[in-house]
Design a protein around this motif. Structure first.
Motif, mmCIF file in Angstrom:
data_model
loop_
_atom_site.group_PDB
_atom_site.id
_atom_site.type_symbol
_atom_site.label_atom_id
_atom_site.label_comp_id
_atom_site.label_asym_id
_atom_site.label_seq_id
_atom_site.Cartn_x
_atom_site.Cartn_y
_atom_site.Cartn_z
ATOM 1 N N THR A 1 0.837 -1.206 0.000
ATOM 2 C CA THR A 1 0.000 0.000 0.000
ATOM 3 C C THR A 1 0.864 1.244 0.000
ATOM 4 O O THR A 1 1.984 1.254 0.515
ATOM 5 C CB THR A 1 -0.928 0.033 1.232
ATOM 6 N N THR A 2 0.335 2.285 -0.598
ATOM 7 C CA THR A 2 0.978 3.590 -0.595
ATOM 8 C C THR A 2 -0.043 4.620 -0.154
ATOM 9 O O THR A 2 -1.240 4.501 -0.438
ATOM 10 C CB THR A 2 1.542 3.953 -1.978
ATOM 11 N N GLU B 1 -1.032 10.189 -2.707
ATOM 12 C CA GLU B 1 -2.304 10.311 -3.416
ATOM 13 C C GLU B 1 -2.155 10.081 -4.919
ATOM 14 O O GLU B 1 -3.028 9.478 -5.554
ATOM 15 C CB GLU B 1 -2.903 11.697 -3.148
ATOM 16 N N TYR B 2 -1.050 10.530 -5.495
ATOM 17 C CA TYR B 2 -0.863 10.411 -6.939
ATOM 18 C C TYR B 2 -0.856 8.955 -7.394
ATOM 19 O O TYR B 2 -1.287 8.643 -8.499
ATOM 20 C CB TYR B 2 0.447 11.095 -7.340
ATOM 21 N N TYR B 3 -0.359 8.077 -6.529
ATOM 22 C CA TYR B 3 -0.229 6.673 -6.902
ATOM 23 C C TYR B 3 -1.336 5.794 -6.335
ATOM 24 O O TYR B 3 -1.534 4.668 -6.793
ATOM 25 C CB TYR B 3 1.118 6.117 -6.421
ATOM 26 N N ALA B 4 -2.048 6.270 -5.328
ATOM 27 C CA ALA B 4 -3.021 5.445 -4.621
ATOM 28 C C ALA B 4 -4.346 5.368 -5.381
ATOM 29 O O ALA B 4 -4.856 6.382 -5.876
ATOM 30 C CB ALA B 4 -3.244 5.983 -3.220
ATOM 31 N N ARG B 5 -4.889 4.191 -5.449
ATOM 32 C CA ARG B 5 -6.169 3.960 -6.128
ATOM 33 C C ARG B 5 -7.312 4.505 -5.276
ATOM 34 O O ARG B 5 -7.361 4.283 -4.061
ATOM 35 C CB ARG B 5 -6.361 2.464 -6.357
ATOM 36 N N ALA B 6 -8.230 5.212 -5.916
ATOM 37 C CA ALA B 6 -9.411 5.702 -5.203
ATOM 38 C C ALA B 6 -10.193 4.519 -4.649
ATOM 39 O O ALA B 6 -10.443 3.538 -5.353
ATOM 40 C CB ALA B 6 -10.283 6.523 -6.148
ATOM 41 N N GLY B 7 -10.541 4.609 -3.387
ATOM 42 C CA GLY B 7 -11.271 3.503 -2.775
ATOM 43 C C GLY B 7 -10.383 2.487 -2.105
ATOM 44 O O GLY B 7 -10.881 1.549 -1.467
ATOM 45 N N GLY B 8 -9.065 2.636 -2.269
ATOM 46 C CA GLY B 8 -8.146 1.745 -1.587
ATOM 47 C C GLY B 8 -7.898 0.436 -2.323
ATOM 48 O O GLY B 8 -8.147 0.311 -3.530
ATOM 49 N N LEU B 9 -7.433 -0.537 -1.595
ATOM 50 C CA LEU B 9 -7.104 -1.853 -2.160
ATOM 51 C C LEU B 9 -8.354 -2.479 -2.773
ATOM 52 O O LEU B 9 -9.394 -2.554 -2.123
ATOM 53 C CB LEU B 9 -6.569 -2.744 -1.041
ATOM 54 N N PRO B 10 -8.322 -2.931 -4.036
ATOM 55 C CA PRO B 10 -9.510 -3.523 -4.649
ATOM 56 C C PRO B 10 -10.007 -4.730 -3.854
ATOM 57 O O PRO B 10 -9.229 -5.609 -3.487
ATOM 58 C CB PRO B 10 -9.028 -3.943 -6.044
ATOM 59 N N ALA B 11 -11.281 -4.746 -3.571
ATOM 60 C CA ALA B 11 -11.868 -5.866 -2.834
ATOM 61 C C ALA B 11 -12.060 -7.059 -3.769
ATOM 62 O O ALA B 11 -12.211 -6.901 -4.986
ATOM 63 C CB ALA B 11 -13.210 -5.456 -2.234
ATOM 64 N N ARG B 12 -12.053 -8.240 -3.197
ATOM 65 C CA ARG B 12 -12.304 -9.437 -3.999
ATOM 66 C C ARG B 12 -13.745 -9.419 -4.511
ATOM 67 O O ARG B 12 -14.686 -9.140 -3.758
ATOM 68 C CB ARG B 12 -12.061 -10.702 -3.179
ATOM 69 N N LYS C 1 -0.274 -7.794 -4.683
ATOM 70 C CA LYS C 1 -1.536 -7.045 -4.747
ATOM 71 C C LYS C 1 -1.303 -5.714 -4.054
ATOM 72 O O LYS C 1 -0.753 -5.663 -2.952
ATOM 73 C CB LYS C 1 -2.668 -7.807 -4.068
ATOM 74 N N SER C 2 -1.710 -4.642 -4.723
ATOM 75 C CA SER C 2 -1.428 -3.313 -4.191
ATOM 76 C C SER C 2 -2.612 -2.385 -4.392
ATOM 77 O O SER C 2 -3.590 -2.713 -5.063
ATOM 78 C CB SER C 2 -0.195 -2.723 -4.893
ATOM 79 N N ASN C 3 -2.493 -1.204 -3.802
ATOM 80 C CA ASN C 3 -3.517 -0.171 -4.009
ATOM 81 C C ASN C 3 -3.075 0.863 -5.037
ATOM 82 O O ASN C 3 -3.640 1.942 -5.114
ATOM 83 C CB ASN C 3 -3.865 0.514 -2.681
ATOM 84 N N PHE C 4 -2.046 0.539 -5.835
ATOM 85 C CA PHE C 4 -1.632 1.450 -6.886
ATOM 86 C C PHE C 4 -2.742 1.575 -7.935
ATOM 87 O O PHE C 4 -3.524 0.649 -8.162
ATOM 88 C CB PHE C 4 -0.346 0.965 -7.553
ATOM 89 N N THR C 5 -2.809 2.729 -8.580
ATOM 90 C CA THR C 5 -3.828 2.955 -9.601
ATOM 91 C C THR C 5 -3.619 2.005 -10.779
ATOM 92 O O THR C 5 -2.511 1.518 -11.018
ATOM 93 C CB THR C 5 -3.776 4.400 -10.127
ATOM 94 N N LEU C 6 -4.685 1.769 -11.508
ATOM 95 C CA LEU C 6 -4.578 0.944 -12.708
ATOM 96 C C LEU C 6 -3.589 1.562 -13.689
ATOM 97 O O LEU C 6 -2.814 0.848 -14.336
ATOM 98 C CB LEU C 6 -5.959 0.786 -13.358
#
Length: 325
Positions: A40-41, A44-55, A292-297
């Motif tokens: 996780t990061t 903000e520039y690298y972090a995915r909105a909503g955080g870590l994608p849920a399964r 698995k990360s919270n980085f943006t797509l």
């Protein structure tokens, strides 16, 4: 078309194990996958909105209680750091209800790694059969200490119990790959945070002796690797789309390698990609070193894209580019 991927609760394997040089049938049962520690990061520039994608919710029916019976009848198709891959022959009762299969057998000390790979197949169930291979389960069994398992003796010679495998090298962080980046990596993510333990010892048996386990991943059999010394410009867009599909789940395959991108089976065995609306011609395999990360797509696509570009360019000139090159 085929049985659901969770139809089997047990697995019987012939031709894999011997005791006193005599073939024995091995019965395995569903194992427990091993989730990775998420990356996780907070930048903000690298972090995915909503955080870590849920399964995503599973679309499979209630797990079945069938037993799959297979036989190892040919030499291995390949061998890697974690284990060996063998083609298998299905019991005649299942030959019309399943696609051609292979099984990936962990070496003696790599069951944790294979359990980790199994987790990624579970995590990306939604793209099994379209972007990644179908997975029919992760199975384990305890075996006698005097059992002879195919290739184990050979892999034991090469095993280094002091080795630690780290899927996150400094240059692999997507925040380092973006040309617009002037900030340092999130200090909350350290190399030590993501080191994978590859030699977790099972609890001792009641008699004090170390227990021996075997782990198996049952997968759909795929085709050949990409060709070499030819133009791959028509192939590259499809490969990029597949890695983008992984990115939808926040998953990066850190081993973008020639041997991990295989031709899809015939179109009748392939599913339409839920993200691109068509059938892909290739599949990605081998996720034991994925993360698995919270980085943006966008960041994931950028990082993976540079690896794909280097790999494909190398193949066109007859050179295999490896992640560590």
């Amino acid at each position: 078309m085929f049985r659901p991927m969770n139809a089997f609760s047990s697995l019987v394997i012939d031709g894999l194990v011997k005791i006193d040089s005599v073939d024995v049938s091995l019965t395995c049962f569903k194992g427990i996958s091993k989730p990775p520690k998420p990356i996780t990061t907070s930048i903000e520039y690298y972090a995915r909105a909503g955080g870590l994608p849920a399964r995503l919710p599973s679309k499979l029916p209630t797990p079945g209680n069938l037993c799959l019976h297979v036989s190892v009848t040919q030499d291995r198709l390949g061998r890697g750091r974690v284990g060996s891959v063998y083609p298998v022959r299905l019991d005649e009762t299942e030959q019309n209800s399943l696609p051609p299969l292979v099984m990936k057998v962990a070496t003696r000390h790599r069951s944790d790694n294979l359990a980790r790979e199994a987790w990624f197949y579970e995590e990306m169930e939604n793209i099994q059969g379209s972007s990644i291979a179908r997975c029919y389960g992760f199975f384990t069994a305890e075996i006698d200490s005097n059992s002879e398992v195919l290739d184990w003796a050979e892999s034991d010679v090469k095993y280094n119990p002091d080795e630690e495998d780290d899927p996150l090298d400094e240059e692999d962080d997507p925040s380092d790959d973006d040309d617009d980046s002037s900030e340092s990596k999130d200090e909350g993510v350290t190399k030590e945070d993501v080191i994978i333990s590859n030699h977790t010892v099972p609890p001792p048996a009641s008699d004090g002796n170390e227990r021996t386990f075997i782990s198996v991943l049952v997968l759909e059999r795929l085709g050949d690797m990409m060709p070499m010394l030819v133009s791959l410009k028509d192939i590259e867009p499809d490969i990029r789309e597949i890695y983008s599909d992984l990115g939808q789940f926040g998953v990066e395959q850190m081993d973008v390698r020639w041997c991990n991108i295989l031709a899809a089976p015939t179109p009748q065995y392939s599913l339409v990609c839920p993200y691109h609306g068509h059938k892909h011609h290739w599949r990605v395999v081998d996720f034991d070193r994925s993360r698995k990360s919270n980085f943006t797509l966008r960041q994931i696509e950028f990082a993976q894209g540079s690896r794909i570009r280097a790999l494909i360019y190398g193949l066109t000139i007859g050179h295999v580019v490896e992640p560590w090159d």
